[in-house]
Design a protein around this motif. Sequence first.
Motif, PDB file in Angstrom:
ATOM      1  N   ALA A  74       0.848  -1.194   0.000  1.00 54.61           N
ATOM      2  CA  ALA A  74       0.000   0.000   0.000  1.00 54.61           C
ATOM      3  C   ALA A  74       0.885   1.246   0.000  1.00 54.61           C
ATOM      4  CB  ALA A  74      -0.905  -0.013   1.227  1.00 54.61           C
ATOM      5  N   PRO A  75       0.463   2.275  -0.722  1.00 52.34           N
ATOM      6  CA  PRO A  75       1.281   3.485  -0.750  1.00 52.34           C
ATOM      7  C   PRO A  75       1.329   4.157   0.621  1.00 52.34           C
ATOM      8  CG  PRO A  75      -0.788   3.830  -1.928  1.00 52.34           C
ATOM      9  CD  PRO A  75      -0.736   2.387  -1.530  1.00 52.34           C
ATOM     10  N   THR A  76       2.462   4.735   0.923  1.00 51.94           N
ATOM     11  CA  THR A  76       2.611   5.472   2.179  1.00 51.94           C
ATOM     12  C   THR A  76       1.878   6.806   2.057  1.00 51.94           C
ATOM     13  OG1 THR A  76       4.596   6.614   1.449  1.00 51.94           O
ATOM     14  CG2 THR A  76       4.906   4.460   2.542  1.00 51.94           C
ATOM     15  N   ASP A  77       1.710   7.473   3.181  1.00 48.75           N
ATOM     16  CA  ASP A  77       1.069   8.786   3.155  1.00 48.75           C
ATOM     17  C   ASP A  77       1.856   9.750   2.269  1.00 48.75           C
ATOM     18  OD1 ASP A  77      -0.945   7.903   4.805  1.00 48.75           O
ATOM     19  OD2 ASP A  77      -0.104   8.790   6.631  1.00 48.75           O
ATOM     20  N   GLU A  78       3.174   9.673   2.340  1.00 44.56           N
ATOM     21  CA  GLU A  78       4.001  10.556   1.514  1.00 44.56           C
ATOM     22  C   GLU A  78       3.839  10.236   0.027  1.00 44.56           C
ATOM     23  OE1 GLU A  78       5.996  13.663   0.390  1.00 44.56           O
ATOM     24  OE2 GLU A  78       5.425  13.300   2.472  1.00 44.56           O
ATOM     25  N   GLN A  79       3.724   8.944  -0.312  1.00 48.68           N
ATOM     26  CA  GLN A  79       3.500   8.567  -1.707  1.00 48.68           C
ATOM     27  C   GLN A  79       2.125   9.048  -2.185  1.00 48.68           C
ATOM     28  OE1 GLN A  79       4.210   4.379  -1.086  1.00 48.68           O
ATOM     29  NE2 GLN A  79       6.162   4.453  -2.190  1.00 48.68           N
ATOM     30  N   LYS A  80       1.115   8.928  -1.318  1.00 46.91           N
ATOM     31  CA  LYS A  80      -0.224   9.427  -1.674  1.00 46.91           C
ATOM     32  C   LYS A  80      -0.180  10.934  -1.893  1.00 46.91           C
ATOM     33  CE  LYS A  80      -2.688   5.962   1.048  1.00 46.91           C
ATOM     34  NZ  LYS A  80      -3.490   5.750   2.258  1.00 46.91           N
ATOM     35  N   ARG A  81       0.520  11.637  -0.989  1.00 50.45           N
ATOM     36  CA  ARG A  81       0.638  13.092  -1.113  1.00 50.45           C
ATOM     37  C   ARG A  81       1.328  13.455  -2.429  1.00 50.45           C
ATOM     38  NH1 ARG A  81       0.192  17.266   1.927  1.00 50.45           N
ATOM     39  NH2 ARG A  81      -0.111  16.126   3.859  1.00 50.45           N
ATOM     40  N   ALA A  82       2.421  12.774  -2.743  1.00 46.62           N
ATOM     41  CA  ALA A  82       3.172  13.080  -3.966  1.00 46.62           C
ATOM     42  C   ALA A  82       2.343  12.793  -5.217  1.00 46.62           C
ATOM     43  CB  ALA A  82       4.474  12.281  -3.993  1.00 46.62           C
ATOM     44  N   THR A  83       1.629  11.686  -5.220  1.00 46.39           N
ATOM     45  CA  THR A  83       0.806  11.327  -6.375  1.00 46.39           C
ATOM     46  C   THR A  83      -0.332  12.317  -6.560  1.00 46.39           C
ATOM     47  OG1 THR A  83       1.329   8.990  -6.095  1.00 46.39           O
ATOM     48  CG2 THR A  83      -0.642   9.507  -7.372  1.00 46.39           C
ATOM     49  N   THR A  84      -1.001  12.657  -5.467  1.00 42.57           N
ATOM     50  CA  THR A  84      -2.102  13.608  -5.539  1.00 42.57           C
ATOM     51  C   THR A  84      -1.599  14.978  -5.972  1.00 42.57           C
ATOM     52  OG1 THR A  84      -3.272  12.408  -3.796  1.00 42.57           O
ATOM     53  CG2 THR A  84      -4.004  14.649  -4.232  1.00 42.57           C
ATOM     54  N   ALA A  85      -0.468  15.402  -5.419  1.00 42.45           N
ATOM     55  CA  ALA A  85       0.104  16.703  -5.791  1.00 42.45           C
ATOM     56  C   ALA A  85       0.478  16.731  -7.272  1.00 42.45           C
ATOM     57  CB  ALA A  85       1.321  17.005  -4.925  1.00 42.45           C
ATOM     58  N   ALA A  86       1.075  15.654  -7.768  1.00 42.54           N
ATOM     59  CA  ALA A  86       1.459  15.598  -9.180  1.00 42.54           C
ATOM     60  C   ALA A  86       0.228  15.674 -10.087  1.00 42.54           C
ATOM     61  CB  ALA A  86       2.260  14.334  -9.461  1.00 42.54           C
ATOM     62  N   THR A  87      -0.835  14.988  -9.696  1.00 43.28           N
ATOM     63  CA  THR A  87      -2.069  15.021 -10.481  1.00 43.28           C
ATOM     64  C   THR A  87      -2.652  16.428 -10.512  1.00 43.28           C
ATOM     65  OG1 THR A  87      -2.550  12.712  -9.964  1.00 43.28           O
ATOM     66  CG2 THR A  87      -4.408  14.071 -10.675  1.00 43.28           C
ATOM     67  N   LEU A  88      -2.711  17.071  -9.348  1.00 44.98           N
ATOM     68  CA  LEU A  88      -3.256  18.430  -9.282  1.00 44.98           C
ATOM     69  C   LEU A  88      -2.387  19.420 -10.052  1.00 44.98           C
ATOM     70  CD1 LEU A  88      -4.529  18.634  -5.607  1.00 44.98           C
ATOM     71  CD2 LEU A  88      -5.886  18.499  -7.698  1.00 44.98           C
ATOM     72  N   ARG A  89      -1.081  19.278  -9.939  1.00 42.33           N
ATOM     73  CA  ARG A  89      -0.187  20.178 -10.685  1.00 42.33           C
ATOM     74  C   ARG A  89      -0.374  20.002 -12.199  1.00 42.33           C
ATOM     75  NH1 ARG A  89       3.533  19.291  -6.219  1.00 42.33           N
ATOM     76  NH2 ARG A  89       3.970  21.307  -5.281  1.00 42.33           N
ATOM     77  N   SER A  90      -0.553  18.773 -12.625  1.00 46.78           N
ATOM     78  CA  SER A  90      -0.783  18.518 -14.045  1.00 46.78           C
ATOM     79  C   SER A  90      -2.086  19.172 -14.504  1.00 46.78           C
ATOM     80  CB  SER A  90      -0.815  17.013 -14.300  1.00 46.78           C
ATOM     81  OG  SER A  90      -1.112  16.747 -15.640  1.00 46.78           O
ATOM     82  N   GLN A  91      -3.145  19.020 -13.716  1.00 45.93           N
ATOM     83  CA  GLN A  91      -4.426  19.650 -14.048  1.00 45.93           C
ATOM     84  C   GLN A  91      -4.288  21.172 -14.058  1.00 45.93           C
ATOM     85  OE1 GLN A  91      -6.931  18.023 -10.980  1.00 45.93           O
ATOM     86  NE2 GLN A  91      -7.348  16.143 -12.118  1.00 45.93           N
TER      87      GLN A  91
END
Length: 148
Positions: A74-91
């Motif tokens: 399972a992804p760590t909290d930091e991995q979730k944060r990084a993935t979510t941030a990357a998605t939002l930055r792309s949008q």
Amino acid sequence: MRYFKDNTNQLYAYEDGLLTSTEKQIQVDAAQVAYDADNSDENLAVLQSAQSIRVYIKDDLTALSETDYQAAIAPTDEQKRATTAATLRSQRDELVDRVSREINRRWDIGEDISAWQAYRVALRHLPEQDGFPFTVSWPDAPGDFTGK
């Protein structure tokens, strides 16, 4: 599936039915005992079958339950944060590009672009918001887009 980890916490998943060399040896020993007891052709076939098993699983692995394996991958909290941030930055980046095109179109026809420029700046500052990336307040566009 059978799940294992090694001493560096590297994870392994193997299809059911594959054995470690220790598990193979247990089967060979049991078959040997049965064959030694009666020397039957049936027990000889079982012994030969056990001896021919290919070993695919390393012996120095620790078995894991399905639950422990799922928790480990399972992804760590930091991995979730990084993935979510990357998605939002792309949008956000796609929207900034669209706004830049809108600013150019409006500039070309002599319209006031200051509200659109302020909107673009607000979009660029999106990652600086408290709670980013899990709590984000997207700024409102100052009007309708005139093109694609």
